[in-house]
Design a protein around this motif. Sequence first.
Motif, mmCIF file in Angstrom:
data_model
loop_
_atom_site.group_PDB
_atom_site.id
_atom_site.type_symbol
_atom_site.label_atom_id
_atom_site.label_comp_id
_atom_site.label_asym_id
_atom_site.label_seq_id
_atom_site.Cartn_x
_atom_site.Cartn_y
_atom_site.Cartn_z
ATOM 1 N N LEU A 132 0.812 -1.216 0.000
ATOM 2 C CA LEU A 132 0.000 0.000 0.000
ATOM 3 C C LEU A 132 0.842 1.261 0.000
ATOM 4 N N ARG A 133 2.087 1.169 0.342
ATOM 5 C CA ARG A 133 2.906 2.309 0.729
ATOM 6 C C ARG A 133 2.942 3.427 -0.310
ATOM 7 N N ASP A 134 3.028 3.099 -1.592
ATOM 8 C CA ASP A 134 3.264 4.114 -2.622
ATOM 9 C C ASP A 134 2.018 4.483 -3.427
ATOM 10 N N LEU A 135 0.850 4.094 -2.961
ATOM 11 C CA LEU A 135 -0.338 4.248 -3.808
ATOM 12 C C LEU A 135 -1.078 5.563 -3.625
ATOM 13 N N ALA A 136 -0.954 6.224 -2.463
ATOM 14 C CA ALA A 136 -1.715 7.447 -2.207
ATOM 15 C C ALA A 136 -1.096 8.161 -1.013
ATOM 16 N N ASP A 137 -1.813 9.165 -0.497
ATOM 17 C CA ASP A 137 -1.347 9.875 0.697
ATOM 18 C C ASP A 137 -1.827 9.214 1.981
ATOM 19 N N VAL A 138 -3.099 8.766 2.008
ATOM 20 C CA VAL A 138 -3.672 8.152 3.210
ATOM 21 C C VAL A 138 -4.647 7.060 2.814
ATOM 22 N N VAL A 139 -4.893 6.147 3.746
ATOM 23 C CA VAL A 139 -5.996 5.194 3.665
ATOM 24 C C VAL A 139 -7.036 5.631 4.690
ATOM 25 N N ASP A 140 -8.302 5.720 4.280
ATOM 26 C CA ASP A 140 -9.365 6.177 5.181
ATOM 27 C C ASP A 140 -10.453 5.113 5.242
ATOM 28 N N LEU A 141 -10.588 4.476 6.405
ATOM 29 C CA LEU A 141 -11.565 3.404 6.619
ATOM 30 C C LEU A 141 -12.593 3.889 7.640
ATOM 31 N N PRO A 142 -13.830 4.203 7.218
ATOM 32 C CA PRO A 142 -14.772 4.886 8.113
ATOM 33 C C PRO A 142 -15.508 4.005 9.111
ATOM 34 N N GLU A 143 -15.606 2.690 8.868
ATOM 35 C CA GLU A 143 -16.446 1.841 9.727
ATOM 36 C C GLU A 143 -15.705 0.547 10.084
ATOM 37 N N VAL A 144 -14.707 0.647 10.949
ATOM 38 C CA VAL A 144 -13.886 -0.507 11.308
ATOM 39 C C VAL A 144 -14.415 -1.117 12.612
ATOM 40 N N PRO A 145 -14.922 -2.345 12.575
ATOM 41 C CA PRO A 145 -15.435 -2.968 13.798
ATOM 42 C C PRO A 145 -14.313 -3.522 14.658
ATOM 43 N N PRO A 146 -14.599 -3.812 15.935
ATOM 44 C CA PRO A 146 -13.595 -4.492 16.772
ATOM 45 C C PRO A 146 -13.208 -5.832 16.138
ATOM 46 N N GLY A 147 -11.939 -6.168 16.245
ATOM 47 C CA GLY A 147 -11.476 -7.445 15.708
ATOM 48 C C GLY A 147 -11.283 -7.477 14.215
ATOM 49 N N ALA A 148 -11.423 -6.334 13.541
ATOM 50 C CA ALA A 148 -11.254 -6.299 12.088
ATOM 51 C C ALA A 148 -9.801 -6.604 11.713
ATOM 52 N N ASN A 149 -9.628 -7.160 10.516
ATOM 53 C CA ASN A 149 -8.283 -7.480 10.048
ATOM 54 C C ASN A 149 -7.392 -6.251 9.952
ATOM 55 N N VAL A 150 -7.985 -5.133 9.571
ATOM 56 C CA VAL A 150 -7.166 -3.936 9.365
ATOM 57 C C VAL A 150 -6.511 -3.477 10.663
ATOM 58 N N ARG A 151 -7.038 -3.888 11.804
ATOM 59 C CA ARG A 151 -6.398 -3.543 13.068
ATOM 60 C C ARG A 151 -5.033 -4.230 13.206
ATOM 61 N N ARG A 152 -4.874 -5.365 12.554
ATOM 62 C CA ARG A 152 -3.555 -6.014 12.550
ATOM 63 C C ARG A 152 -2.559 -5.188 11.737
ATOM 64 N N LEU A 153 -3.043 -4.555 10.673
ATOM 65 C CA LEU A 153 -2.175 -3.650 9.924
ATOM 66 C C LEU A 153 -1.812 -2.439 10.771
ATOM 67 N N ALA A 154 -2.806 -1.925 11.515
ATOM 68 C CA ALA A 154 -2.574 -0.738 12.333
ATOM 69 C C ALA A 154 -1.492 -0.987 13.395
ATOM 70 N N GLU A 155 -1.417 -2.226 13.899
ATOM 71 C CA GLU A 155 -0.431 -2.550 14.937
ATOM 72 C C GLU A 155 1.004 -2.404 14.449
ATOM 73 N N VAL A 156 1.229 -2.597 13.146
ATOM 74 C CA VAL A 156 2.596 -2.512 12.613
ATOM 75 C C VAL A 156 2.745 -1.338 11.648
ATOM 76 N N TRP A 157 1.773 -0.431 11.650
ATOM 77 C CA TRP A 157 1.819 0.679 10.689
ATOM 78 C C TRP A 157 3.035 1.566 10.974
ATOM 79 N N PRO A 158 3.786 1.938 9.946
ATOM 80 C CA PRO A 158 5.051 2.650 10.185
ATOM 81 C C PRO A 158 4.896 4.118 10.556
ATOM 82 N N ARG A 159 3.701 4.696 10.444
ATOM 83 C CA ARG A 159 3.501 6.102 10.763
ATOM 84 C C ARG A 159 2.377 6.251 11.783
ATOM 85 N N PRO A 160 2.389 7.333 12.568
ATOM 86 C CA PRO A 160 1.288 7.559 13.514
ATOM 87 C C PRO A 160 -0.045 7.660 12.781
ATOM 88 N N LEU A 161 -1.035 6.952 13.272
ATOM 89 C CA LEU A 161 -2.333 6.922 12.608
ATOM 90 C C LEU A 161 -3.372 7.615 13.477
#
Length: 399
Positions: A132-161
């Motif tokens: 995902l790194r070079d595709l845009a400026d930000v990723v915006d996910l408006p409705e993330v439930p608890p336990g969603a897969n994207v939270r695993r990405l957030a745990e290792v995200w290289p920039r403050p989110l």
Amino acid sequence: MAAREDAAPRALVVGAREAGAPVWTTRVTTDLAGLRDLRVDLDRLYRADGRAMPFLAPGWLEAWWAVYGRRGRLRLVTVWEDGVLRAAAPFHEVRRLGARVLAPVGGSLADHTDVLLDGASDGAVPALVGALRDLADVVDLPEVPPGANVRRLAEVWPRPLLARPSSTTAQLPARPVEEIVAGFPSRTRGHRRRELRSVAAAAVHHRELRPDEVGGGVARLLALHREAWAHRTITLEHTRPRFADFLTRATRALVRSGDAALVEHRVGDDVVAVELVLLGRDAAGGYLYGHRPELRDTLNVTAMLLAADLSAAADRGLATFSMLRGGEAYKDHWHPQTVRHERLVLPLRGTRRAAVYLHAVRASSLARERLREDARCRAAVARLRSARRAVGGVGHGPR
């Protein structure tokens, strides 16, 4: 139809490469033809994901992009391990506040926003983050439930989110409604049981439509939806022809694949309500319904729907039934568990555009929270004043 614009697969090395280690590749699919070509692989990944809801099923994604997508803006990012699909992030590029933003396919019509991950593959998360790194400026996910897969990405995200509160959903255990009502407080239990008896007395019965019946069923659902909300606030998009086109395409595909049920509720031979229920891997969700307005004069519509929905979810071996987004008061009558979603904004670059976008999202979120808090305070004051007037009316007069 747009020409195929898929980027060529590219090698992605995760960590140190050893002899015999898997080869990771990524691909960015940018058009509907490419999305359709991936249907079999996406479906396999979707069914392997124990938490996924049909907002990530191929039938939903294809239907939404065919109706709402803009040529060349699709950004379906896929990650492959030795040729096996391990992760998929269905995004599209939009421009907001001067920034290039990756937003989820499905837009505001999807009650959950997430990505697909193969939990059996440890390398899928870092590989997707790198893709995902070079595709845009930000990723915006408006409705993330608890336990969603994207939270695993957030745990290792290289920039403050940025994480901000989003919508709430109401969930019930997938058990027959009578069992759920039995655990309510006595006064509430009596009300709900009377409502269920009125449904039984009306001899309401339910039928799931076949895929070849979906076109007519969706048309009836939307007509009844407009009638039921004729004098109340209705989502404007639900009244538009393009939404009817999308919902027909998506429902037909999901019913055919077993990921949705289009249910008619009948009294005798008369269709009094139609409902679309989405069937996820471990949960069902009531997505949209319509009913005859006069039905409210004789029975509780929510009781009628839940009596059918909870039994159907239990019969399918699902764990929960969700009334999906919205904090409407009528849902509280059934003592559901309230689940809070979050809006996650993940900066892909350390650019000024990304910083401005995060600041704007934070500011607008705080402003909405203040407005909600002010509304709650006004409502509490109004209830207090009403109670004081009631007390004054039965007490002594002025002294």
